[in-house]
Design a protein around this motif. Structure first.
Motif, mmCIF file in Angstrom:
data_model
loop_
_atom_site.group_PDB
_atom_site.id
_atom_site.type_symbol
_atom_site.label_atom_id
_atom_site.label_comp_id
_atom_site.label_asym_id
_atom_site.label_seq_id
_atom_site.Cartn_x
_atom_site.Cartn_y
_atom_site.Cartn_z
ATOM 1 N N MET A 1 58.992 11.590 20.357
ATOM 2 C CA MET A 1 58.446 11.107 21.625
ATOM 3 C C MET A 1 56.972 10.759 21.477
ATOM 4 O O MET A 1 56.485 9.755 22.019
ATOM 5 C CB MET A 1 58.653 12.170 22.694
ATOM 6 C CG MET A 1 58.493 11.681 24.120
ATOM 7 S SD MET A 1 58.774 13.017 25.330
ATOM 8 C CE MET A 1 60.537 13.286 25.134
ATOM 9 N N ARG A 2 56.257 11.582 20.724
ATOM 10 C CA ARG A 2 54.846 11.289 20.461
ATOM 11 C C ARG A 2 54.688 10.000 19.648
ATOM 12 O O ARG A 2 53.784 9.207 19.902
ATOM 13 C CB ARG A 2 54.195 12.470 19.736
ATOM 14 C CG ARG A 2 53.928 13.677 20.631
ATOM 15 C CD ARG A 2 53.399 14.878 19.843
ATOM 16 N NE ARG A 2 52.251 14.534 19.003
ATOM 17 C CZ ARG A 2 51.000 14.463 19.419
ATOM 18 N NH1 ARG A 2 50.726 14.717 20.696
ATOM 19 N NH2 ARG A 2 50.032 14.149 18.587
ATOM 20 N N ALA A 3 55.582 9.794 18.665
ATOM 21 C CA ALA A 3 55.523 8.568 17.877
ATOM 22 C C ALA A 3 55.839 7.355 18.743
ATOM 23 O O ALA A 3 55.227 6.282 18.598
ATOM 24 C CB ALA A 3 56.505 8.653 16.708
ATOM 25 N N ALA A 4 56.806 7.501 19.656
ATOM 26 C CA ALA A 4 57.146 6.407 20.566
ATOM 27 C C ALA A 4 55.979 6.108 21.503
ATOM 28 O O ALA A 4 55.677 4.938 21.803
ATOM 29 C CB ALA A 4 58.399 6.759 21.360
ATOM 30 N N ALA A 5 55.311 7.172 21.972
ATOM 31 C CA ALA A 5 54.142 6.991 22.831
ATOM 32 C C ALA A 5 53.029 6.259 22.080
ATOM 33 O O ALA A 5 52.358 5.368 22.629
ATOM 34 C CB ALA A 5 53.642 8.348 23.330
ATOM 35 N N GLN A 6 52.838 6.626 20.816
ATOM 36 C CA GLN A 6 51.838 5.960 19.985
ATOM 37 C C GLN A 6 52.146 4.470 19.863
ATOM 38 O O GLN A 6 51.256 3.609 19.997
ATOM 39 C CB GLN A 6 51.813 6.598 18.591
ATOM 40 C CG GLN A 6 50.874 5.921 17.594
ATOM 41 C CD GLN A 6 49.424 6.155 17.930
ATOM 42 O OE1 GLN A 6 48.982 7.292 18.055
ATOM 43 N NE2 GLN A 6 48.664 5.083 18.097
ATOM 44 N N SER A 7 53.408 4.142 19.636
ATOM 45 C CA SER A 7 53.811 2.747 19.499
ATOM 46 C C SER A 7 53.682 1.991 20.813
ATOM 47 O O SER A 7 53.252 0.832 20.841
ATOM 48 C CB SER A 7 55.257 2.678 18.998
ATOM 49 O OG SER A 7 55.728 1.354 18.955
ATOM 50 N N HIS A 8 54.046 2.642 21.910
ATOM 51 C CA HIS A 8 54.096 1.938 23.196
ATOM 52 C C HIS A 8 52.748 1.879 23.902
ATOM 53 O O HIS A 8 52.377 0.833 24.444
ATOM 54 C CB HIS A 8 55.116 2.625 24.098
ATOM 55 C CG HIS A 8 55.442 1.846 25.332
ATOM 56 N ND1 HIS A 8 56.440 0.898 25.359
ATOM 57 C CD2 HIS A 8 54.906 1.857 26.583
ATOM 58 C CE1 HIS A 8 56.512 0.366 26.563
ATOM 59 N NE2 HIS A 8 55.588 0.934 27.324
ATOM 60 N N TRP A 9 52.030 3.004 23.914
ATOM 61 C CA TRP A 9 50.780 3.067 24.666
ATOM 62 C C TRP A 9 49.518 3.116 23.788
ATOM 63 O O TRP A 9 48.410 3.062 24.306
ATOM 64 C CB TRP A 9 50.789 4.284 25.584
ATOM 65 C CG TRP A 9 51.771 4.178 26.716
ATOM 66 C CD1 TRP A 9 51.792 3.225 27.698
ATOM 67 C CD2 TRP A 9 52.855 5.077 26.999
ATOM 68 N NE1 TRP A 9 52.830 3.472 28.568
ATOM 69 C CE2 TRP A 9 53.500 4.598 28.176
ATOM 70 C CE3 TRP A 9 53.345 6.224 26.391
ATOM 71 C CZ2 TRP A 9 54.613 5.232 28.735
ATOM 72 C CZ3 TRP A 9 54.441 6.856 26.943
ATOM 73 C CH2 TRP A 9 55.073 6.364 28.107
ATOM 74 N N GLY A 10 49.714 3.262 22.485
ATOM 75 C CA GLY A 10 48.556 3.325 21.605
ATOM 76 C C GLY A 10 47.981 4.711 21.436
ATOM 77 O O GLY A 10 46.960 4.894 20.774
ATOM 78 N N SER A 11 48.618 5.724 22.026
ATOM 79 C CA SER A 11 48.182 7.113 21.880
ATOM 80 C C SER A 11 49.409 8.000 21.824
ATOM 81 O O SER A 11 50.353 7.821 22.608
ATOM 82 C CB SER A 11 47.307 7.540 23.064
ATOM 83 O OG SER A 11 47.088 8.949 23.055
ATOM 84 N N ALA A 12 49.388 8.964 20.931
ATOM 85 C CA ALA A 12 50.533 9.866 20.789
ATOM 86 C C ALA A 12 50.536 10.971 21.827
ATOM 87 O O ALA A 12 51.522 11.692 21.960
ATOM 88 C CB ALA A 12 50.533 10.480 19.387
ATOM 89 N N SER A 13 49.466 11.095 22.582
ATOM 90 C CA SER A 13 49.385 12.181 23.562
ATOM 91 C C SER A 13 50.348 11.947 24.715
ATOM 92 O O SER A 13 50.492 10.834 25.234
ATOM 93 C CB SER A 13 47.962 12.288 24.104
ATOM 94 O OG SER A 13 47.909 13.256 25.142
ATOM 95 N N LEU A 14 51.009 13.023 25.122
ATOM 96 C CA LEU A 14 51.896 12.980 26.288
ATOM 97 C C LEU A 14 51.265 13.666 27.493
ATOM 98 O O LEU A 14 51.899 13.773 28.546
ATOM 99 C CB LEU A 14 53.232 13.649 25.944
ATOM 100 C CG LEU A 14 54.043 12.962 24.841
ATOM 101 C CD1 LEU A 14 55.207 13.846 24.393
ATOM 102 C CD2 LEU A 14 54.562 11.611 25.304
ATOM 103 N N ALA A 15 50.045 14.106 27.354
ATOM 104 C CA ALA A 15 49.335 14.752 28.457
ATOM 105 C C ALA A 15 49.222 13.782 29.624
ATOM 106 O O ALA A 15 48.813 12.627 29.458
ATOM 107 C CB ALA A 15 47.955 15.206 28.005
ATOM 108 N N GLY A 16 49.621 14.236 30.805
ATOM 109 C CA GLY A 16 49.537 13.393 31.983
ATOM 110 C C GLY A 16 50.717 12.466 32.185
ATOM 111 O O GLY A 16 50.849 11.856 33.251
ATOM 112 N N LYS A 17 51.585 12.330 31.181
ATOM 113 C CA LYS A 17 52.771 11.494 31.317
ATOM 114 C C LYS A 17 53.853 12.257 32.085
ATOM 115 O O LYS A 17 53.979 13.478 31.956
ATOM 116 C CB LYS A 17 53.315 11.087 29.950
ATOM 117 C CG LYS A 17 52.341 10.292 29.088
ATOM 118 C CD LYS A 17 51.985 8.962 29.713
ATOM 119 C CE LYS A 17 51.093 8.140 28.784
ATOM 120 N NZ LYS A 17 50.625 6.890 29.436
ATOM 121 N N THR A 18 54.630 11.524 32.873
ATOM 122 C CA THR A 18 55.744 12.129 33.586
ATOM 123 C C THR A 18 57.010 11.958 32.773
ATOM 124 O O THR A 18 57.432 10.823 32.492
ATOM 125 C CB THR A 18 55.928 11.495 34.978
ATOM 126 O OG1 THR A 18 54.731 11.691 35.744
ATOM 127 C CG2 THR A 18 57.102 12.123 35.717
#
Length: 376
Positions: free
Chosen positions: A178-195
Motif C-alpha cells: 500500500m505504501r508502494a502504491a501510495a508512492q506511485s500514485h501520490w508521490g509519497s509512501a506515507s499513509l498518514a492522513g489518508k482514509t
C-alpha cells in the motif's frame, strides 16, 4: 473410517465428463497438473486439492474451509486460488509451486478433530507434492492437529514446531504494498492522513488495521462477522465501523475478505484512488483492471500484495529466522515498485506486468530443468 481419494490428472482432459474439465475456463486456459477430490463420510469431509504447478518446487497453499453455495463453486475457487499461488510464489522469489485446497462446509458446525485428521491423512497421500497451510476458516490450532497426521504442513503454532500464525506477515506485506502504491500514485509512501477502508477484519484485516493506525491513517472498517468487528471496536476505538467501505469516501480501498468485490459496476463507482488489499482474486474478470486504470485508480495485483504469509512459511521450510522473514516481506515494497515501473515503461496494466515477472521466473526454472534432463 473410510478414506477415498479421486485424483484427476489434466492429461485426461478430453476423456472425462464435461462437468469437470469443460465446466471452467480455468481448466481449459490454465491447465493444472493435478486435482484430487477427497471424501470421508464418517467426519463429513469433502475436500479438493488443486496442484497448479510444481515447476519451482512443491506446491504450497492454504486450506480454505468455507460453506460454498455448491460444489461447483468450490471447484472454481480452488482452481483460481491454486493458479494464483503459482504466480505469488514466483513473484515472491521463493522456490515453491502453486497449490490450494478447499474443504466444503461451514467450519463453525462441521470442523472437528476427526475431520482435520482425515484431511491431513489425505494430504499425506500426495507425498509432498502439496504442502498445506492456513487460510480462511483454518488457523494454527487446526494446523497443529493436521501436523499429527502429515509432515506436509506449515504455519503451526511455535509450540508445535511451526512459525505461528501467518496473518501478521501477510498484513505487513499488504501494508508495504500500500505504501508502494501510495508512492506511485501520490508521490509519497506515507499513509498518514489518508482514509483507508478495510473490508474484512479477520486475522489479516485486524493486523493491517493495527499497522494503519500506527501510521496515522484514518481507518473505516467493515465485516459481516460481528465478533471480528467487536474486537476492532475494543482495540482500536479511533476506527470507524461502517456497513460498507467500498462505496464510502476513501483514498484507499483495502479488500481483505473474500474476493470478486471489484466488478465493472463497483470499479466505476468507488471513490478510492488506490486499491490494495489481502483478498485473493479481487477482480471479477481481468477486464475490470482496465476500468480502474481508465479512471486513474492504482490497483496493486493481489497475489503480489498478499505474499507475506507465503514468504513466512517458505522461511519456515528453510529454517529462516524471524528477522530474515520480516526483511524478506518488507522487500515486497520494492517488488510492487518494480511492477508499477514496468507497467509504465511497457505501457501495460500492472496485472500484466506482475504476470510477466512471474512467468519469466517460471520459464527460466523450466528451461534449467530441461537442460538438466538433456544433460543426463
Amino acid at each position: 473410517m473410510t478414506l477415498t481419494a479421486e485424483p484427476v490428472n489434466s492429461v485426461a482432459t478430453q476423456e472425462v465428463s464435461s462437468e469437470i474439465f469443460d465446466r471452467s475456463d480455468y481448466l481449459r486456459e490454465y491447465p493444472h497438473e493435478q486435482i484430487t477430490f477427497f471424501q470421508d463420510p464418517a467426519s463429513g469431509l469433502k475436500a479438493i486439492v488443486a496442484i497448479h504447478s510444481t515447476t519451482l518446487g512443491p506446491a504450497l497453499g492454504g486450506t480454505r474451509f468455507y460453506p460454498y453455495a455448491d460444489e461447483s463453486s468450490a471447484v472454481t475457487d480452488v482452481l483460481r486460488l491454486s493458479r494464483g499461488m503459482t504466480y505469488k510464489a514466483a513473484v515472491a522469489g521463493v522456490d515453491l509451486g502453486g497449490g490450494k485446497a478447499v474443504i466444503v462446509g461451514d467450519p463453525a458446525s462441521l470442523k472437528s478433530e476427526e475431520l482435520l485428521s482425515a484431511y491431513a491423512k489425505f494430504v499425506q497421500t500426495l507425498g509432498g507434492r502439496y504442502i498445506t497451510a492456513g487460510d480462511v476458516g483454518t488457523n494454527s490450532n487446526d494446523l497443529d492437529v493436521m501436523g499429527r497426521h502429515t509432515e506436509f504442513v506449515v504455519g503451526r503454532n511455535t509450540e508445535a514446531g511451526g512459525s505461528g500464525d501467518s496473518a501478521p506477515m501477510t498484513a505487513l506485506g499488504v501494508f508495504v504494498s500500500m505504501r508502494a502504491a501510495a508512492q506511485s500514485h501520490w508521490g509519497s509512501a506515507s499513509l498518514a492522513g489518508k482514509t483507508v477502508g478495510v473490508e474484512g477484519t479477520g486475522k489479516v484485516g485486524y493486523e493491517l488495521i493495527k499497522l494503519l493506525v500506527a501510521e496515522g491513517a484514518t481507518v473505516l472498517a467493515t465485516d459481516v462477522y460481528s465478533p471480528a468487528l467487536d474486537r476492532v471496536k475494543a482495540d482500536f476505538p479511533q476506527v470507524t465501523v461502517v456497513g460498507s467501505v467500498i462505496d464510502a469516501e476513501l483514498d484507499v480501498y483495502a479488500p481483505c475478505a473474500m474476493g470478486a468485490t471489484l466488478s465493472d459496476v463497483t470499479a466505476r463507482s468507488i471513490t478510492a484512488e488506490v486499491v490494495c488489499g489481502a483478498a485473493n482474486n479481487q477482480l471479477t474478470v481481468p477486464a475490470v483492471e482496465q476500468v480502474l486504470r481508465d479512471r486513474g485508480i492504482t490497483w496493486t495485483p493481489d497475489y503480489v500484495a498478499n505474499g507475506g504469509g507465503l514468504i513466512q512459511v517458505a522461511g519456515e521450510l528453510k529454517g529462516s529466522s524471524a528477522a530474515e522473514v520480516t526483511a524478506a516481506v518488507e522487500k515486497i515494497f520494492d517488488t510492487v515498485a518494480e511492477i508499477f515501473t514496468k507497467a509504465e515503461s511497457d505501457s501495460i496494466l500492472a496485472g500484466a506486468a506482475a504476470d510477466a515477472v512471474a512467468e519469466a521466473r517460471i520459464a527460466e526454472a523450466a528451461r534449467r530443468a530441461a537442460n538438466r534432463g538433456s544433460a543426463s
